[in-house]
Design a protein around this motif. Sequence first.
Motif, PDB file in Angstrom:
ATOM      1  N   GLY A 337       0.816  -1.205   0.000  1.00 40.23           N
ATOM      2  CA  GLY A 337       0.000   0.000   0.000  1.00 40.23           C
ATOM      3  C   GLY A 337       0.849   1.254   0.000  1.00 40.23           C
ATOM      4  O   GLY A 337       2.011   1.261   0.415  1.00 40.23           O
ATOM      5  N   ARG A 338       0.236   2.357  -0.475  1.00 39.40           N
ATOM      6  CA  ARG A 338       0.954   3.633  -0.571  1.00 39.40           C
ATOM      7  C   ARG A 338      -0.063   4.772  -0.448  1.00 39.40           C
ATOM      8  O   ARG A 338      -1.178   4.677  -0.962  1.00 39.40           O
ATOM      9  N   ARG A 339       0.338   5.843   0.242  1.00 38.43           N
ATOM     10  CA  ARG A 339      -0.518   7.032   0.335  1.00 38.43           C
ATOM     11  C   ARG A 339       0.329   8.282   0.460  1.00 38.43           C
ATOM     12  O   ARG A 339       1.349   8.289   1.131  1.00 38.43           O
ATOM     13  N   THR A 340      -0.142   9.332  -0.216  1.00 43.85           N
ATOM     14  CA  THR A 340       0.514  10.639  -0.066  1.00 43.85           C
ATOM     15  C   THR A 340      -0.085  11.362   1.137  1.00 43.85           C
ATOM     16  O   THR A 340      -1.187  11.065   1.580  1.00 43.85           O
ATOM     17  N   TYR A 341       0.653  12.344   1.624  1.00 41.71           N
ATOM     18  CA  TYR A 341       0.140  13.164   2.715  1.00 41.71           C
ATOM     19  C   TYR A 341       0.367  14.644   2.444  1.00 41.71           C
ATOM     20  O   TYR A 341       0.594  15.435   3.365  1.00 41.71           O
ATOM     21  N   LEU A 342       0.277  15.004   1.172  1.00 43.42           N
ATOM     22  CA  LEU A 342       0.379  16.424   0.841  1.00 43.42           C
ATOM     23  C   LEU A 342      -0.751  17.215   1.497  1.00 43.42           C
ATOM     24  O   LEU A 342      -0.542  18.319   2.012  1.00 43.42           O
ATOM     25  N   ASP A 343      -1.964  16.647   1.478  1.00 44.44           N
ATOM     26  CA  ASP A 343      -3.089  17.351   2.087  1.00 44.44           C
ATOM     27  C   ASP A 343      -2.946  17.450   3.599  1.00 44.44           C
ATOM     28  O   ASP A 343      -3.393  18.417   4.216  1.00 44.44           O
ATOM     29  N   LEU A 344      -2.298  16.454   4.217  1.00 48.84           N
ATOM     30  CA  LEU A 344      -2.092  16.498   5.657  1.00 48.84           C
ATOM     31  C   LEU A 344      -1.132  17.614   6.056  1.00 48.84           C
ATOM     32  O   LEU A 344      -1.121  18.055   7.208  1.00 48.84           O
ATOM     33  N   LEU A 345      -0.336  18.085   5.110  1.00 46.51           N
ATOM     34  CA  LEU A 345       0.602  19.180   5.368  1.00 46.51           C
ATOM     35  C   LEU A 345       0.027  20.538   4.976  1.00 46.51           C
ATOM     36  O   LEU A 345       0.182  21.523   5.705  1.00 46.51           O
ATOM     37  N   THR A 346      -0.639  20.596   3.828  1.00 41.89           N
ATOM     38  CA  THR A 346      -1.114  21.889   3.316  1.00 41.89           C
ATOM     39  C   THR A 346      -2.376  22.380   4.009  1.00 41.89           C
ATOM     40  O   THR A 346      -2.535  23.580   4.240  1.00 41.89           O
ATOM     41  N   VAL A 347      -3.293  21.468   4.324  1.00 41.27           N
ATOM     42  CA  VAL A 347      -4.565  21.881   4.927  1.00 41.27           C
ATOM     43  C   VAL A 347      -4.371  22.535   6.298  1.00 41.27           C
ATOM     44  O   VAL A 347      -4.925  23.613   6.560  1.00 41.27           O
ATOM     45  N   PRO A 348      -3.592  21.938   7.230  1.00 39.06           N
ATOM     46  CA  PRO A 348      -3.388  22.621   8.526  1.00 39.06           C
ATOM     47  C   PRO A 348      -2.738  23.992   8.378  1.00 39.06           C
ATOM     48  O   PRO A 348      -3.056  24.915   9.135  1.00 39.06           O
ATOM     49  N   ILE A 349      -1.844  24.122   7.409  1.00 40.23           N
ATOM     50  CA  ILE A 349      -1.188  25.417   7.203  1.00 40.23           C
ATOM     51  C   ILE A 349      -2.204  26.464   6.757  1.00 40.23           C
ATOM     52  O   ILE A 349      -2.218  27.606   7.237  1.00 40.23           O
ATOM     53  N   ALA A 350      -3.101  26.074   5.827  1.00 36.46           N
ATOM     54  CA  ALA A 350      -4.122  27.009   5.344  1.00 36.46           C
ATOM     55  C   ALA A 350      -5.089  27.390   6.458  1.00 36.46           C
ATOM     56  O   ALA A 350      -5.490  28.556   6.590  1.00 36.46           O
ATOM     57  N   LYS A 351      -5.449  26.428   7.286  1.00 38.39           N
ATOM     58  CA  LYS A 351      -6.363  26.722   8.394  1.00 38.39           C
ATOM     59  C   LYS A 351      -5.706  27.644   9.416  1.00 38.39           C
ATOM     60  O   LYS A 351      -6.335  28.558   9.952  1.00 38.39           O
ATOM     61  N   ALA A 352      -4.426  27.386   9.695  1.00 35.78           N
ATOM     62  CA  ALA A 352      -3.713  28.231  10.659  1.00 35.78           C
ATOM     63  C   ALA A 352      -3.595  29.662  10.167  1.00 35.78           C
ATOM     64  O   ALA A 352      -3.568  30.610  10.964  1.00 35.78           O
ATOM     65  N   ALA A 353      -3.531  29.850   8.867  1.00 32.83           N
ATOM     66  CA  ALA A 353      -3.418  31.197   8.296  1.00 32.83           C
ATOM     67  C   ALA A 353      -4.772  31.894   8.214  1.00 32.83           C
ATOM     68  O   ALA A 353      -4.846  33.062   7.813  1.00 32.83           O
ATOM     69  N   GLY A 354      -5.846  31.187   8.560  1.00 32.60           N
ATOM     70  CA  GLY A 354      -7.170  31.784   8.536  1.00 32.60           C
ATOM     71  C   GLY A 354      -7.739  31.962   7.151  1.00 32.60           C
ATOM     72  O   GLY A 354      -8.630  32.792   6.943  1.00 32.60           O
ATOM     73  N   SER A 355      -7.283  31.209   6.189  1.00 31.65           N
ATOM     74  CA  SER A 355      -7.761  31.345   4.812  1.00 31.65           C
ATOM     75  C   SER A 355      -9.153  30.756   4.671  1.00 31.65           C
ATOM     76  O   SER A 355      -9.490  29.732   5.276  1.00 31.65           O
ATOM     77  N   ASN A 356      -9.973  31.423   3.850  1.00 31.20           N
ATOM     78  CA  ASN A 356     -11.300  30.897   3.544  1.00 31.20           C
ATOM     79  C   ASN A 356     -11.264  29.820   2.474  1.00 31.20           C
ATOM     80  O   ASN A 356     -12.271  29.154   2.235  1.00 31.20           O
ATOM     81  N   GLN A 357     -10.131  29.675   1.819  1.00 27.68           N
ATOM     82  CA  GLN A 357     -10.012  28.713   0.728  1.00 27.68           C
ATOM     83  C   GLN A 357      -8.922  27.700   1.064  1.00 27.68           C
ATOM     84  O   GLN A 357      -7.807  28.074   1.413  1.00 27.68           O
TER      85      GLN A 357
END
Length: 758
Positions: A337-357
């Motif tokens: 099995g294999r999985r990326t975790y790009l979203d696990l890195l980018t999503v918390p950063i966007a939320k921490a910055a208060g972005s609406n997108q």
Amino acid sequence: MAKVVRYLFYCWVIVSVVPATAQDRYPKIQTFGDLISYLDAHTTSRFSYADALTGVKITVDDGVDLTDRQVLTKILHAAGIEVVVKGALLVFRKINHAGRTLTGYVRDAESGESLIGAYVVDPATGTGVTTNTFGFFSLTTGSDSVVVSFIGYGNQKLSISGFRGELQIAMQRKESQLSEVVISGSNAFDLPEMSNIRLSPERIKSLPVLMGETDILKTLQLLPGVQSGMEGSAGFHVRGGGPDQNLVLLDGVPVYNTSHLFGFFSVFNADAINTVDLIKGGFPARYGGRLSSIVDIQMKEGNLNKVEGEGAVGLVASKFTVSGPISKGKTSFMLSGRRTYLDLLTVPIAKAAGSNQIIGGNFWDLNAKINHIISPKDRIYLSFYSGRDNLYDRYTLEEESDLTGKETTDIRWGNLTSAFRWNHKYNDRLFGNLTALYSRYQFDLATTVHYQNSGNQVIPDINRHNEYYSNIRDLGFKADFDYSFNNDHQVKFGANFVSHTLTPGMSRFQSHITRDTTFGSPEIKLHELYGYAEDEISITRSTSANLGIHYSMAFADTKTYTSLQPRVILSQKIGPQFSVKGSYARMAQYIHLLVNSGIGLPTDLWVPSTDRVKPQLSDQVAFGIATTRKGIELSVEGYYKWMKNLIEYKDGVGFLDIDSRWENKIESGRGKSYGAEVFIEKKMGRSTGWISYTWSKSTRTFANLNFGNTFPYRYDRRHTIALVYAIAVNERVDFSAVWVYNTGNAITLPTSTYPKAS
């Protein structure tokens, strides 16, 4: 009187001295063994023969020259022995000796994995066979031993004197040489194959890769004749063909989309792969359905002897592989099995910055396989693959507006394949494999809007869902057989039926105003059937061929298409280390890919041949030379390919255009491709690698595109060079480097502009 005495003396000398001279010259040559001893002392030739020949009686006439091969052949022929010359090697064998048929399997000693393409040789004759996809071989031999060789494994000489039954050969991973045996014909350039390259996982993993992710398809792009679609992408084009013209098989099942995450990675996890075969031309008759290439990938079977595993944590993905016995020596499994975790890195950063997108994405894939030995004659395999990509855009509207809510866009695509295979050995000459397969590829683009009124103004709530999707599903059955007439005739034959179900493109709209509305191209059925027969034949000791015929039929709407496709591959050895090859192949393809000219997303649509859209056809000829010297292989090939019934979007038309008939969006035309390829490879030693160079030209002609003028194909590139180098410092440390140069894609720049009216 004196003259008479002198005459009688001369006669005595002739009668008594000449035989003595012959006896001194050929002392005690009464058997074949005596002859070998003499030749070993008086010539530089090397010999191969069965021990049983040493006691055969032979007669040597007075005064003959045994170093003359014509004389030697005549003497031995009288004793029932023939001489086969293989360069500096003399092979002696009994004339018309049919021998017995020996069958068995060649596997890795540690894991029990099948070794595909291992060479099994009769040392008495120098003839041999290669193992098939399942490690099986059938060899006719009169010898009391066989020699087995495979790249990366130590050669083995096995005694088979008195052996009966199935031979199970376990190969050890090490480098060794058998000084007493010379194997002729074990090199790829001796076989009736052309434009065929095999890659092992070890070879693929040794190369540097993008963001640490080992990639099979990017490795293929380093080979001659193979080009990437775009920089950094996993898509590939072979000898001027389109991406849909590559038949990619995973355990015999077609994979319709080979890319993850904008095409930067392929869907194949190298940890789960056993072998990769690339065929660019000289297609054997057993393959069909595509015009440009075959990529035949076999998954690992699982360790039959012990549980083992491996894993990796990379910059963008993590993976694991575990395999082992369910029943030791009888049943094994493999899970990867294999999985990326790009979203696990980018999503918390966007939320921490208060972005609406929030924009993110990920992919995962899973490989699984079970193999079970029912009996010495029967074996079954169950293979499974599933992979999925998801790219998303989440936009949230809060407080500052009279409307609150969110808008989401999701782009999802993925493959699912499965296969059930049953091997059966009917007798020592006939081996069969039956396969039931299923394959599915699906693409989906969906946008959902949900807003609620939170202000004082009278603004209605908004609920809307738009979706576009397409897919292709295959359900098929295959029967493939190997029949060994003898070592000079290895016959393959079989048949295949597959039912395609295609949805070229459907759009669906739902909102608070309108009801559910669905329109687009309806579901289409296409049934495809083919049969084939091919014979890998040794015409002479230096000439071999693969002769085959492939016949296919497709039932499309009310139209039935048929295609008779001859396949010919010829190989002529010139000396012990040089060969000349030529091939011709006709191919037919009954499904097409409508390729979007944009970048990044897998919005290409699979569509079938219909009453209005004819099957794609191609004819390809190729010619090449190959040689091996001091562990370095060199091949030079040239090819010319004609293609017709290719399809493209009309000018200004795209996949989202609202039209219920996809046939109304396309143009039909023809293509042409030709080029030359050079491949130099070093496989043995601490340092390995290769140099590949391709010069090529590819064009397209459509009556209603570019005013009917011929234009360069989208990925027409004149020059491609790749250098690959790897060196092993020790058993644990190695270094590798890759350098690639491509000329740019063809492009037409605007020469003038029209200003906007004021």
